[in-house]
Scaffold this motif. Sequence first.
Motif, PDB file in Angstrom:
ATOM      1  N   VAL A 279       0.881  -1.176   0.000  1.00  0.00           N
ATOM      2  CA  VAL A 279       0.000   0.000   0.000  1.00  0.00           C
ATOM      3  C   VAL A 279       0.914   1.220   0.000  1.00  0.00           C
ATOM      4  N   ASP A 280       0.931   1.960  -1.105  1.00  0.00           N
ATOM      5  CA  ASP A 280       1.912   3.026  -1.300  1.00  0.00           C
ATOM      6  C   ASP A 280       1.430   4.425  -0.936  1.00  0.00           C
ATOM      7  N   VAL A 281       0.312   4.521  -0.239  1.00  0.00           N
ATOM      8  CA  VAL A 281      -0.189   5.807   0.241  1.00  0.00           C
ATOM      9  C   VAL A 281      -0.518   5.670   1.726  1.00  0.00           C
ATOM     10  N   PRO A 282      -0.455   6.772   2.484  1.00  0.00           N
ATOM     11  CA  PRO A 282      -0.829   6.690   3.898  1.00  0.00           C
ATOM     12  C   PRO A 282      -2.308   6.331   4.038  1.00  0.00           C
ATOM     13  N   VAL A 283      -2.606   5.422   4.966  1.00  0.00           N
ATOM     14  CA  VAL A 283      -3.994   5.030   5.228  1.00  0.00           C
ATOM     15  C   VAL A 283      -4.244   5.051   6.731  1.00  0.00           C
ATOM     16  N   ARG A 284      -5.505   5.083   7.117  1.00  0.00           N
ATOM     17  CA  ARG A 284      -5.882   5.036   8.534  1.00  0.00           C
ATOM     18  C   ARG A 284      -6.375   3.654   8.944  1.00  0.00           C
ATOM     19  N   GLU A 285      -6.879   2.899   7.976  1.00  0.00           N
ATOM     20  CA  GLU A 285      -7.337   1.525   8.209  1.00  0.00           C
ATOM     21  C   GLU A 285      -6.933   0.695   7.006  1.00  0.00           C
ATOM     22  N   PHE A 286      -6.842  -0.606   7.243  1.00  0.00           N
ATOM     23  CA  PHE A 286      -6.495  -1.508   6.157  1.00  0.00           C
ATOM     24  C   PHE A 286      -7.076  -2.873   6.485  1.00  0.00           C
ATOM     25  N   VAL A 287      -7.620  -3.532   5.476  1.00  0.00           N
ATOM     26  CA  VAL A 287      -8.079  -4.913   5.622  1.00  0.00           C
ATOM     27  C   VAL A 287      -7.289  -5.744   4.616  1.00  0.00           C
ATOM     28  N   GLY A 288      -6.599  -6.749   5.127  1.00  0.00           N
ATOM     29  CA  GLY A 288      -5.795  -7.612   4.263  1.00  0.00           C
ATOM     30  C   GLY A 288      -5.456  -8.901   4.973  1.00  0.00           C
ATOM     31  N   ARG A 289      -4.616  -9.690   4.356  1.00  0.00           N
ATOM     32  CA  ARG A 289      -4.221 -10.985   4.916  1.00  0.00           C
ATOM     33  C   ARG A 289      -2.835 -10.898   5.542  1.00  0.00           C
ATOM     34  N   VAL A 290      -2.676 -11.599   6.646  1.00  0.00           N
ATOM     35  CA  VAL A 290      -1.364 -11.728   7.266  1.00  0.00           C
ATOM     36  C   VAL A 290      -0.589 -12.743   6.437  1.00  0.00           C
ATOM     37  N   ILE A 291       0.563 -12.301   5.903  1.00  0.00           N
ATOM     38  CA  ILE A 291       1.345 -13.164   5.012  1.00  0.00           C
ATOM     39  C   ILE A 291       2.615 -13.693   5.670  1.00  0.00           C
TER      40      ILE A 291
ATOM     41  N   ALA B 271       1.211  -7.838   6.863  1.00  0.00           N
ATOM     42  CA  ALA B 271      -0.024  -7.994   6.093  1.00  0.00           C
ATOM     43  C   ALA B 271       0.139  -7.370   4.710  1.00  0.00           C
ATOM     44  N   ALA B 272      -0.678  -7.840   3.780  1.00  0.00           N
ATOM     45  CA  ALA B 272      -0.667  -7.333   2.406  1.00  0.00           C
ATOM     46  C   ALA B 272      -2.071  -7.466   1.825  1.00  0.00           C
ATOM     47  N   PRO B 273      -2.336  -6.745   0.734  1.00  0.00           N
ATOM     48  CA  PRO B 273      -3.628  -6.919   0.064  1.00  0.00           C
ATOM     49  C   PRO B 273      -3.808  -8.355  -0.430  1.00  0.00           C
ATOM     50  N   GLU B 274      -5.059  -8.740  -0.615  1.00  0.00           N
ATOM     51  CA  GLU B 274      -5.396 -10.070  -1.139  1.00  0.00           C
ATOM     52  C   GLU B 274      -4.558 -10.393  -2.367  1.00  0.00           C
ATOM     53  N   ARG B 275      -4.101 -11.617  -2.466  1.00  0.00           N
ATOM     54  CA  ARG B 275      -3.373 -12.162  -3.615  1.00  0.00           C
ATOM     55  C   ARG B 275      -2.031 -11.475  -3.887  1.00  0.00           C
ATOM     56  N   MET B 276      -1.550 -10.647  -2.965  1.00  0.00           N
ATOM     57  CA  MET B 276      -0.228 -10.035  -3.124  1.00  0.00           C
ATOM     58  C   MET B 276       0.748 -10.799  -2.236  1.00  0.00           C
ATOM     59  N   THR B 277       1.883 -11.158  -2.784  1.00  0.00           N
ATOM     60  CA  THR B 277       2.879 -11.907  -2.024  1.00  0.00           C
ATOM     61  C   THR B 277       4.221 -11.175  -2.032  1.00  0.00           C
ATOM     62  N   PHE B 278       5.024 -11.501  -1.047  1.00  0.00           N
ATOM     63  CA  PHE B 278       6.365 -10.949  -0.921  1.00  0.00           C
ATOM     64  C   PHE B 278       7.286 -12.071  -0.470  1.00  0.00           C
ATOM     65  N   SER B 279       8.516 -12.032  -0.949  1.00  0.00           N
ATOM     66  CA  SER B 279       9.506 -13.016  -0.517  1.00  0.00           C
ATOM     67  C   SER B 279      10.074 -12.593   0.841  1.00  0.00           C
ATOM     68  N   ILE B 280      10.790 -13.487   1.484  1.00  0.00           N
ATOM     69  CA  ILE B 280      11.435 -13.156   2.758  1.00  0.00           C
ATOM     70  C   ILE B 280      12.400 -11.985   2.561  1.00  0.00           C
ATOM     71  N   ASP B 281      13.165 -12.005   1.482  1.00  0.00           N
ATOM     72  CA  ASP B 281      14.113 -10.910   1.219  1.00  0.00           C
ATOM     73  C   ASP B 281      13.390  -9.579   1.007  1.00  0.00           C
ATOM     74  N   GLU B 282      12.278  -9.603   0.276  1.00  0.00           N
ATOM     75  CA  GLU B 282      11.512  -8.367   0.061  1.00  0.00           C
ATOM     76  C   GLU B 282      10.957  -7.832   1.378  1.00  0.00           C
ATOM     77  N   ILE B 283      10.414  -8.724   2.208  1.00  0.00           N
ATOM     78  CA  ILE B 283       9.882  -8.311   3.504  1.00  0.00           C
ATOM     79  C   ILE B 283      10.992  -7.712   4.359  1.00  0.00           C
ATOM     80  N   ARG B 284      12.113  -8.410   4.433  1.00  0.00           N
ATOM     81  CA  ARG B 284      13.232  -7.928   5.262  1.00  0.00           C
ATOM     82  C   ARG B 284      13.664  -6.525   4.832  1.00  0.00           C
ATOM     83  N   LYS B 285      13.763  -6.298   3.542  1.00  0.00           N
ATOM     84  CA  LYS B 285      14.185  -4.997   3.031  1.00  0.00           C
ATOM     85  C   LYS B 285      13.174  -3.901   3.408  1.00  0.00           C
TER      86      LYS B 285
END
Length: 108
Positions: free
Chosen positions: A51-63, A78-92
């Motif tokens: 999510v590339d903009v500031p938000v006050r609430e978010f509904v998504g899945r814990v990945i 957490a991320a939006p539905e059907r969006m995935t990240f690798s361990i390296d991407e998350i760490r960064k």
Amino acid sequence: MLSKPVKIVVDRPLGSRHPKHENIVYPINYGYVEGFFAADGEEQDVYILGVDVPVREFVGRVIAIIHRKNDVEDKWVAAPERMTFSIDEIRKLVDFQEKYFDSQIILL
């Protein structure tokens, strides 16, 4: 809880500063799950990716869970539905804060 969408209250939106450590600026949205308490006795903290903009609430899945080996609490990712990240991407993306901890990222 983790397989269902989770509602996150964002108390530190993208671009905001840490309330105690002004040198930490949040490059992502960060919040908590209201009513779900972590090991530190506070509501469960969650990093929000994709999510590339500031938000006050978010509904998504814990990945993922960031298990801090040298702290009492774990962080969720957490991320939006059907969006995935690798361990390296998350760490960064969470390194701005997690660099102070010895942690392990567990993908769900």
